[in-house]
Design a protein around this motif. Structure first.
Motif, PDB file in Angstrom:
ATOM      1  N   ALA A   1      -0.763  12.359  -2.963  1.00  0.00           N
ATOM      2  CA  ALA A   1      -0.239  10.498  -2.828  1.00  0.00           C
ATOM      3  C   ALA A   1      -0.646  10.615  -1.284  1.00  0.00           C
ATOM      4  O   ALA A   1      -0.825   9.744  -1.098  1.00  0.00           O
ATOM      5  N   LEU A   2      -0.115  10.964  -0.546  1.00  0.00           N
ATOM      6  CA  LEU A   2      -0.359  10.650   1.103  1.00  0.00           C
ATOM      7  C   LEU A   2      -1.475  10.429   1.251  1.00  0.00           C
ATOM      8  O   LEU A   2      -1.538   9.995   2.034  1.00  0.00           O
ATOM      9  N   GLN A   3      -2.555  11.678   1.206  1.00  0.00           N
ATOM     10  CA  GLN A   3      -3.921  11.416   1.687  1.00  0.00           C
ATOM     11  C   GLN A   3      -4.212  10.239   1.343  1.00  0.00           C
ATOM     12  O   GLN A   3      -4.900   9.640   1.556  1.00  0.00           O
TER      13      GLN A   3
ATOM     14  N   ARG B   1      -6.437   6.773   3.024  1.00  0.00           N
ATOM     15  CA  ARG B   1      -7.150   6.354   2.449  1.00  0.00           C
ATOM     16  C   ARG B   1      -7.498   4.813   1.817  1.00  0.00           C
ATOM     17  O   ARG B   1      -8.814   4.395   1.688  1.00  0.00           O
ATOM     18  N   PHE B   2      -6.750   4.617   1.013  1.00  0.00           N
ATOM     19  CA  PHE B   2      -6.540   3.595   1.343  1.00  0.00           C
ATOM     20  C   PHE B   2      -6.352   2.557   1.054  1.00  0.00           C
ATOM     21  O   PHE B   2      -5.254   1.138   1.032  1.00  0.00           O
ATOM     22  N   GLY B   3      -5.697   2.661   2.551  1.00  0.00           N
ATOM     23  CA  GLY B   3      -5.890   1.603   3.932  1.00  0.00           C
ATOM     24  C   GLY B   3      -3.731   1.084   3.589  1.00  0.00           C
ATOM     25  O   GLY B   3      -3.412   1.089   4.652  1.00  0.00           O
ATOM     26  N   LEU B   4      -3.476   2.048   3.323  1.00  0.00           N
ATOM     27  CA  LEU B   4      -2.013   2.130   3.533  1.00  0.00           C
ATOM     28  C   LEU B   4      -1.084   1.948   5.168  1.00  0.00           C
ATOM     29  O   LEU B   4      -1.585   3.151   6.132  1.00  0.00           O
TER      30      LEU B   4
ATOM     31  N   VAL C   1       3.178   6.250   5.652  1.00  0.00           N
ATOM     32  CA  VAL C   1       2.840   7.473   5.262  1.00  0.00           C
ATOM     33  C   VAL C   1       3.433   8.901   6.211  1.00  0.00           C
ATOM     34  O   VAL C   1       4.200   9.371   5.540  1.00  0.00           O
ATOM     35  N   ASP C   2       3.478   8.032   7.369  1.00  0.00           N
ATOM     36  CA  ASP C   2       4.804   9.060   8.221  1.00  0.00           C
ATOM     37  C   ASP C   2       6.066   9.823   8.114  1.00  0.00           C
ATOM     38  O   ASP C   2       6.278  10.308   8.292  1.00  0.00           O
ATOM     39  N   ASP C   3       6.658   7.786   7.656  1.00  0.00           N
ATOM     40  CA  ASP C   3       8.073   8.110   7.295  1.00  0.00           C
ATOM     41  C   ASP C   3       7.660   8.832   5.802  1.00  0.00           C
ATOM     42  O   ASP C   3       8.756   9.638   5.746  1.00  0.00           O
TER      43      ASP C   3
END
Length: 797
Positions: free
Chosen positions: A669-671, A675-678, A683-685
């Protein structure tokens, strides 16, 4: 034979029209609804629409569109597969086309229904009947006359059995052709009355032309009568029958023409009466033959469906599936099949089938002696690629290996996506052909009257993508490439009852699962599977729970709708059922959803509460993101559960749509969010919130996946090297044989030369000895004559 699906009949099943008595439970899903929804979720309707494009007649297309998987057992599926293979052998190997040209099946069926009720047939219907009878007779003759070295091929036995009972009734066609031409018109010689009526009509029309030859005005017809169109006012004494050109012209009949028009009308009526009599007579002839003609129409429709299955299989480069007997199952429970996919038999059925196959192989070896040593591949016909060659020892080893798998679908391509790719490529080729033709016209290279190749399908699409060509791409250098589905390998262990597929979203989990379900339906229905190898059990039903089934009108949320579907699946599942469940355990809290999902899978595998070998499903495929379900493989001994994961490319941060077996997958999910620009901070949190333990687990799974990919690459290279060795070894052996033969020939030549020289020397020595003896005798005679020891006569003697 061709059951109409409930959704196409226009009438909903009675069980589906009424809700359950308990409103709290929500609406129950009836078995009919579950079957229809499962077929729709797998893409069965889309596949049949594609299959209908390969049918040649309208009734064949209708039969294909409403085709349902048979329920007669595995033996019936084997019969259907034999028919499909026979059509493929006939068209692809033996070069005999199954031609349905000239058959207007829908018109013929309508004409037969009318003739059955003694309703007179029209000329066009009689002409269609003649064309049908002739085409059916030619089709029967084509199938029955196919021979190799004068012997009917045993592989075509299913088609010969189908056409054997067909009686096209050519005498009916002869009777119709003597009266009706190809365009549906009635011939003058159809009856004496028709000939006389048409002769009288021609004479009446000639009289009218002569009467109006010198009249002022334009000769025309009005309501079947010959009239004159004149400008107003009309001549005195003329009969006005109408006006034309908005009143600018008056249609009249001169006084002498009225009687002639009456005579012409009588001749026309006599002609129609004669034609009606002919139609009734010919309709009676057709009525007498309606049972045979209906049976012939059914046979033609069935052959059209078989040819459609064969042509679709060739276009998809599909292979014949083999049915595998699950462990602990008896053959009679699967319909009494004794085919090649099963070991053992019931009441000797297997022995009979094996004897028949051995007889076919012996006959094939007699017809093709050069192929007896296995010089060709699976089909065993001249022209096949020899890439699938194997000897008896290798075959036995391969069979041993195959016995360890319950489902073996190597290189499986999603059938619906493969069909879409083929259609897209056909459209691309047609467009490329149009552009090429337009370019030639513009440049003046297209010669006057020259022909162009308007074929919209190339050999790769008709005969399938050959080995060495990427199966995901179709097209030539001048045609836009069309991407096909990514092949996946499905290897389910023999004892497995449930496979848990995990991995990232958009990774192909659901597509792979639906491809397995569709492959099962195709094998059951006599369709070849688009894969390099297809071995799987015979499933009597495919039960699917895929997608969002919420219904606001029934007060069903996503979770309650899924529960209703799962409740129906638990009730309908049996030992021969294939269950497909997408995102099991979703729609509620993760912990409770994982618990419910795990309990469902355990029940379907026969290891949970209330689960036994009698109420478990034959095989369950489930996709999920719950990590707890990945541990079912390790919680239950016996190999009843298996893990699979969709591969993910770490470098490209994108899925590869391939399945990895034996290892659990990660949701990624994170990757995917990256990839989709979040936003990176979000993402780091999220990564920090997962915690160290989860990160370590993800790293361990990632290391397993990397090791698995490395092992797969090593296996691929090893197989490639082994293939090179297997391919090179016969060449080396052939070269060594040629060297040995050359050396032996040289030795023979040398020995022959030495023997010949010895014989020549011996002959020469014998000749020298004879000459020496002659010289000695001559000298003795000369000496005797000189001494007078003998006279001349004695010496001469």
């Amino acid at each position: 034979r061709w059951r109409l699906p409930p959704s196409r009949s226009g009438v909903a099943p009675r069980a589906a029209q009424s809700a359950t008595a308990n409103p709290a439970r929500g609406k129950d899903v009836s078995p009919e609804e579950l079957e229809e929804q499962s077929l729709q979720a797998c893409g069965w309707g889309e596949l049949l629409e594609d299959l209908a494009e390969y049918a040649s007649t309208r009734l064949g297309q209708e039969a294909v569109r409403v085709m349902q998987p048979p329920e007669g057992g595995a033996w019936q599926s084997e019969m259907l597969l034999d028919e499909t293979e026979a059509a493929m052998v006939m068209e692809n190997h033996l070069g005999a086309s199954i031609d349905f040209g000239g058959i207007m099946s829908a018109e013929v069926r309508r004409a037969l229904y009318k003739a059955e009720k003694y309703a007179s047939l029209g000329g066009d219907e009689l002409a269609a009947m003649v064309a049908f009878i002739g085409s059916a007779a030619r089709l029967k003759k084509t199938v029955e006359n196919v021979a190799v070295n004068g012997v009917p091929p045993p592989e075509l036995a299913p088609l010969r059995n189908i056409v054997a009972a067909m009686a096209p009734r050519p005498e009916v066609a002869d009777a119709i052709k003597s009266c009706v031409d190809d365009q549906g018109g009635f011939k003058d010689g159809a009856s004496p009355e028709l000939r006389r009526a048409r002769s009288q009509r021609a004479a009446a029309e000639a009289k009218l032309r002569r009467a109006l030859q010198n009249a002022n005005g334009q000769v025309t017809t009005h309501q079947g009568r010959v009239v004159l169109a004149v400008t107003p006012p009309a001549p005195a004494g003329s009969l006005i029958v109408g006006v034309a050109a908005g009143g600018g012209l008056v249609l009249i009949e001169p006084p002498g023409v009225v009687l002639l028009n009456g005579q012409l009308a009588q001749c026309v009526a006599s002609e129609e009466t004669a034609i009606d009599a002919i139609r009734r007579r010919l309709t009676n002839e057709v009525n007498k033959a309606t049972p045979d003609l209906f049976a012939a129409l059914d046979v033609v429709t069935r052959l059209d469906a078989i040819a459609a299955r064969a042509r679709q299989a060739s276009a998809m480069n599909a292979c014949r599936p083999t049915f595998v007997l699950p462990p602990g199952r008896a053959i009679d429970s699967l319909g009494g099949l004794g085919g090649s996919g099963f070991s053992g038999g019931v009441d000797g059925s297997y022995d009979e089938t094996r004897a028949l196959r051995e007889a076919r192989e012996a006959e094939k070896a007699a017809m093709f002696p050069s192929l007896a040593a296995g010089s060709t591949g699976g089909g065993g016909y001249p022209g096949d690629d020899g890439e699938d060659d194997f000897n008896d020892e290798g075959a036995s080893e391969e069979d041993d290996d195959k016995g360890e798998l319950l489902v073996e679908l190597a290189g499986l391509r999603q059938p619906v996506l493969a069909a879409q790719a083929i259609r897209a490529q056909r459209a691309a080729r047609r467009e490329a052909a149009k552009r090429a033709a337009l370019s030639k016209k513009r440049t003046g290279l297209l010669e006057e009257g020259g022909a162009t190749d308007d074929s919209d399908v190339d050999d790769d699409l008709l005969l399938g993508v050959r080995r060495g060509v990427d199966p995901r791409t179709y097209g030539g250098d001048d045609v836009a490439r069309v991407k096909g589905p990514v092949p996946v390998d499905v290897f389910v262990p023999l004892n497995a009852r449930c496979v848990v597929i995990t991995g990232p979203n958009t990774g192909g989990k659901t597509a792979a699962m639906k491809a397995v379900g569709l492959a099962s339906l195709m094998a059951r229905s006599g369709l070849f599977v688009p894969a390099e190898m297809a071995r799987l059990p015979w499933f009597d039903s495919v039960l699917v729970d895929i997608g969002d089934s919420q219904d606001l009108m029934q007060s069903l949320s996503t979770f309650s709708a899924r529960l209703a579907k799962q409740r129906a699946i638990l009730s309908a599942a049996g030992p021969d059922s294939l269950v497909l469940m997408d995102e099991v355990g979703t729609g509620t809290s993760p912990a409770e959803g994982a618990a419910i999902g795990g309990a469902l899978l355990e029940r379907l595998a026969g290891v949970g509460a209330g689960g036994t070998d009698f109420n478990r499903a034959g095989l369950t495929l489930a996709t999920t993101h719950h990590g707890e379900l990945k541990a079912l493989k390790y919680e239950h001994p016996g190999g009843f559960f298996e893990n699979a994961a969709v591969e993910f490319d770490e470098a490209a941060l994108a899925p590869t749509y391939r399945l990895l077996w034996g290892v659990p997958g990660r949701s990624r999910a994170l990757q995917i969010a990256e990839r989709f620009g979040l936003e990176p901070a979000v993402v780091d949190d999220a990564r920090a919130a997962l915690g160290e333990g989860r990160a370590t687990l993800e790293e361990t799974i990632g290391a397993l996946e990397t090791a698995r990919r490395g092992a797969d690459e090593d296996i691929k290279r090893a197989l490639s090297l082994l293939w090179d060795v297997d391919r090179t070894t016969p060449r080396i052996a052939a070269a060594q044989a040629r060297v040995d033969a050359a050396e032996e020939a040289a030795d023979v030549k040398l020995a022959s030369g030495i023997a010949r020289a010895g014989r020549d020397r011996k002959t020469q020595l014998a000749a020298d000895a004879r000459r020496a003896q002659v010289e000695i005798a001559r000298e003795k005679r000369g000496a005797a004559l000189a001494t007078g020891a003998t006279d001349f006569a004695t010496a001469a003697a």
